[in-house]
Design a protein around this motif. Structure first.
Motif, PDB file in Angstrom:
ATOM      1  N   ARG A   1      61.956  73.160  54.368  1.00 41.18           N
ATOM      2  CA  ARG A   1      61.079  72.391  53.479  1.00 41.18           C
ATOM      3  C   ARG A   1      60.927  73.085  52.127  1.00 41.18           C
ATOM      4  N   LYS A   2      60.863  74.399  52.142  1.00 35.92           N
ATOM      5  CA  LYS A   2      60.641  75.148  50.898  1.00 35.92           C
ATOM      6  C   LYS A   2      61.905  75.274  50.066  1.00 35.92           C
ATOM      7  N   HIS A   3      63.074  75.335  50.726  1.00 29.95           N
ATOM      8  CA  HIS A   3      64.337  75.530  50.017  1.00 29.95           C
ATOM      9  C   HIS A   3      65.355  74.486  50.458  1.00 29.95           C
ATOM     10  N   PRO A   4      65.095  73.212  50.176  1.00 26.96           N
ATOM     11  CA  PRO A   4      66.013  72.158  50.630  1.00 26.96           C
ATOM     12  C   PRO A   4      67.404  72.333  50.020  1.00 26.96           C
ATOM     13  N   GLY A   5      68.414  72.133  50.841  1.00 25.31           N
ATOM     14  CA  GLY A   5      69.788  72.224  50.367  1.00 25.31           C
ATOM     15  C   GLY A   5      70.354  73.620  50.330  1.00 25.31           C
ATOM     16  N   SER A   6      69.537  74.631  50.629  1.00 18.35           N
ATOM     17  CA  SER A   6      70.003  76.017  50.609  1.00 18.35           C
ATOM     18  C   SER A   6      70.173  76.545  52.036  1.00 18.35           C
ATOM     19  N   LYS A   7      70.968  77.581  52.165  1.00 13.07           N
ATOM     20  CA  LYS A   7      71.089  78.239  53.449  1.00 13.07           C
ATOM     21  C   LYS A   7      69.765  78.909  53.796  1.00 13.07           C
ATOM     22  N   VAL A   8      69.337  78.749  55.038  1.00 17.57           N
ATOM     23  CA  VAL A   8      68.042  79.298  55.432  1.00 17.57           C
ATOM     24  C   VAL A   8      68.145  80.088  56.731  1.00 17.57           C
TER      25      VAL A   8
ATOM     26  N   ALA B   1      72.395  72.305  42.905  1.00 18.60           N
ATOM     27  CA  ALA B   1      71.674  71.237  43.593  1.00 18.60           C
ATOM     28  C   ALA B   1      70.627  70.616  42.673  1.00 18.60           C
ATOM     29  N   HIS B   2      69.970  71.464  41.868  1.00 20.29           N
ATOM     30  CA  HIS B   2      68.960  70.966  40.936  1.00 20.29           C
ATOM     31  C   HIS B   2      69.597  70.063  39.880  1.00 20.29           C
ATOM     32  N   GLU B   3      70.751  70.487  39.364  1.00 17.17           N
ATOM     33  CA  GLU B   3      71.433  69.682  38.356  1.00 17.17           C
ATOM     34  C   GLU B   3      71.887  68.344  38.932  1.00 17.17           C
ATOM     35  N   ALA B   4      72.352  68.362  40.185  1.00 13.61           N
ATOM     36  CA  ALA B   4      72.772  67.114  40.828  1.00 13.61           C
ATOM     37  C   ALA B   4      71.587  66.165  40.975  1.00 13.61           C
ATOM     38  N   PHE B   5      70.431  66.732  41.307  1.00 18.81           N
ATOM     39  CA  PHE B   5      69.224  65.908  41.436  1.00 18.81           C
ATOM     40  C   PHE B   5      68.820  65.326  40.083  1.00 18.81           C
ATOM     41  N   LEU B   6      68.931  66.140  39.015  1.00 19.42           N
ATOM     42  CA  LEU B   6      68.607  65.638  37.682  1.00 19.42           C
ATOM     43  C   LEU B   6      69.586  64.551  37.252  1.00 19.42           C
ATOM     44  N   ASP B   7      70.858  64.705  37.634  1.00 19.94           N
ATOM     45  CA  ASP B   7      71.842  63.665  37.321  1.00 19.94           C
ATOM     46  C   ASP B   7      71.445  62.336  37.963  1.00 19.94           C
TER      47      ASP B   7
ATOM     48  N   CYS C   1      65.805  60.601  31.567  1.00 29.19           N
ATOM     49  CA  CYS C   1      65.130  61.511  32.496  1.00 29.19           C
ATOM     50  C   CYS C   1      64.201  62.429  31.716  1.00 29.19           C
ATOM     51  N   LEU C   2      62.885  62.264  31.911  1.00 30.47           N
ATOM     52  CA  LEU C   2      61.915  63.043  31.138  1.00 30.47           C
ATOM     53  C   LEU C   2      62.009  64.521  31.443  1.00 30.47           C
ATOM     54  N   TRP C   3      62.305  64.864  32.688  1.00 31.19           N
ATOM     55  CA  TRP C   3      62.414  66.268  33.061  1.00 31.19           C
ATOM     56  C   TRP C   3      63.528  66.930  32.262  1.00 31.19           C
ATOM     57  N   ARG C   4      64.706  66.278  32.230  1.00 33.65           N
ATOM     58  CA  ARG C   4      65.822  66.846  31.470  1.00 33.65           C
ATOM     59  C   ARG C   4      65.544  66.814  29.981  1.00 33.65           C
ATOM     60  N   GLU C   5      64.801  65.792  29.541  1.00 34.94           N
ATOM     61  CA  GLU C   5      64.443  65.718  28.128  1.00 34.94           C
ATOM     62  C   GLU C   5      63.626  66.931  27.708  1.00 34.94           C
ATOM     63  N   GLN C   6      62.686  67.338  28.563  1.00 33.84           N
ATOM     64  CA  GLN C   6      61.884  68.516  28.256  1.00 33.84           C
ATOM     65  C   GLN C   6      62.743  69.777  28.230  1.00 33.84           C
ATOM     66  N   LEU C   7      63.686  69.873  29.196  1.00 30.62           N
ATOM     67  CA  LEU C   7      64.552  71.044  29.243  1.00 30.62           C
ATOM     68  C   LEU C   7      65.437  71.158  28.020  1.00 30.62           C
ATOM     69  N   ASN C   8      65.818  69.988  27.451  1.00 28.04           N
ATOM     70  CA  ASN C   8      66.740  69.982  26.322  1.00 28.04           C
ATOM     71  C   ASN C   8      66.040  69.833  24.984  1.00 28.04           C
ATOM     72  N   GLY C   9      64.770  70.168  24.955  1.00 28.64           N
ATOM     73  CA  GLY C   9      64.054  70.159  23.686  1.00 28.64           C
ATOM     74  C   GLY C   9      63.840  68.780  23.108  1.00 28.64           C
ATOM     75  N   GLY C  10      63.651  67.781  24.000  1.00 27.99           N
ATOM     76  CA  GLY C  10      63.329  66.444  23.502  1.00 27.99           C
ATOM     77  C   GLY C  10      64.519  65.539  23.333  1.00 27.99           C
ATOM     78  N   GLU C  11      65.738  65.970  23.788  1.00 28.47           N
ATOM     79  CA  GLU C  11      66.921  65.125  23.676  1.00 28.47           C
ATOM     80  C   GLU C  11      67.372  64.709  25.052  1.00 28.47           C
ATOM     81  N   PRO C  12      67.065  63.475  25.476  1.00 27.59           N
ATOM     82  CA  PRO C  12      67.392  63.031  26.828  1.00 27.59           C
ATOM     83  C   PRO C  12      68.884  62.899  27.036  1.00 27.59           C
ATOM     84  N   GLY C  13      69.247  62.930  28.322  1.00 25.94           N
ATOM     85  CA  GLY C  13      70.621  62.587  28.699  1.00 25.94           C
ATOM     86  C   GLY C  13      71.615  63.693  28.530  1.00 25.94           C
ATOM     87  N   GLN C  14      71.207  64.919  28.188  1.00 23.69           N
ATOM     88  CA  GLN C  14      72.140  66.021  28.046  1.00 23.69           C
ATOM     89  C   GLN C  14      72.041  66.920  29.258  1.00 23.69           C
ATOM     90  N   GLY C  15      73.181  67.425  29.715  1.00 23.17           N
ATOM     91  CA  GLY C  15      73.195  68.363  30.845  1.00 23.17           C
ATOM     92  C   GLY C  15      73.052  69.729  30.339  1.00 23.17           C
TER      93      GLY C  15
END
Length: 245
Positions: free
Chosen positions: A128-135, A215-221, A231-245
């Motif tokens: 639950r804490k680390h979905p998609g990772s080896k545990v 895995a995080h990038e795939a989820f953002l995609d 995607c507002l989350w990615r927009e914040q990461l990219n300094g206000g420019e949506p749609g950039q990886g």
């Protein structure tokens, strides 16, 4: 709920209790209010059948070594009294509890583990804490920077000691993994603190590994696709420019 927790692990002759496989080692360490007390239970057990070669490669416990050990019937009463009323912390609890319940049934005990203990599966907590990772235990040791370099083979007592550290790191809020109130281990030990995990003002911040980042990038995609490139989350990461990886 009892503040007494017991971290438990077993080793077995094989994978399926329904095929006649047996427990050959039980290891338990006790914690009280999230601190090691120094009390533990450890027992090798003579099985009713030989150890599978594949299992021996994992834990290194041979048929010859087990030949003079007590049977499960000989140790069951003592084991049950040690764990009775505690919360059991087990990594992949279904496996160990399944074996323990089968052994109890074979030896005429009416009680089952869930009748006398609360069971907490640390594997489910980690998923639950680390979905998609080896545990598995080794992966969690790497994630939380817990030294398991001495773990060349699986062993029930060693693995339960390591799991105690992993569980405290997973669930947070632990100041230190110490033996007892005054640092004594209750058996004449040196009272060594096993590991400083964290305190309330200095929590560990594990860095994301490449697998987690991917895995995080795939989820953002996926979010970006569903949001039409907004995607507002990615927009914040990219300094206000949506749609950039």
């Amino acid at each position: 709920m009892s503040s007494r927790q017991i971290v438990l692990d077993t080793e077995t002759t094989g994978l399926e209790p329904g095929e006649g496989h047996n427990i050959i080692e039980i290891g338990c360490v006790e914690m009280e209010r999230r601190k090691l007390t120094g009390n533990h239970y450890h027992q090798y057990i003579r099985p009713d059948r030989e150890v599978d070669a594949e299992a021996m490669e994992v834990h290194g416990i041979s048929n010859e070594f087990l030949a003079d050990k007590p049977s499960f019937a000989d140790v069951a009463g003592e084991f049950l009294e040690f764990v009775r009323g505690a919360e059991l912390i087990i990594h992949n609890a279904a496996f160990d509890v399944g074996f323990l319940d089968t052994e109890l049934e074979r030896n005429g005990y009416a009680e089952r583990i869930a009748d006398i203990c609360k069971v907490t599966d640390s594997l489910q907590i980690a998923r639950r804490k680390h979905p998609g990772s080896k545990v598995n235990l080794d992966a969690l040791c790497r994630r939380y920077e817990i030294d398991n370099s001495h773990r060349e083979l699986h062993g029930a007592l060693l693995d339960s000691e390591i799991l105690a550290e992993v569980y405290l790191a997973l669930t947070g809020g632990q100041t230190s993994l110490q033996l007892g109130q005054d640092g004594a281990d209750g058996e004449g030990g040196g009272g060594e603190a096993i590991r400083r995990v964290a305190d309330a003002f200095d929590l560990p911040v594990p860095k994301a590994c490449e697998e987690d980042l991917a895995a995080h990038e795939a989820f953002l995609d996926l979010l970006d696709k569903k949001a039409g490139g907004q995607c507002l989350w990615r927009e914040q990461l990219n300094g206000g420019e949506p749609g950039q990886g």
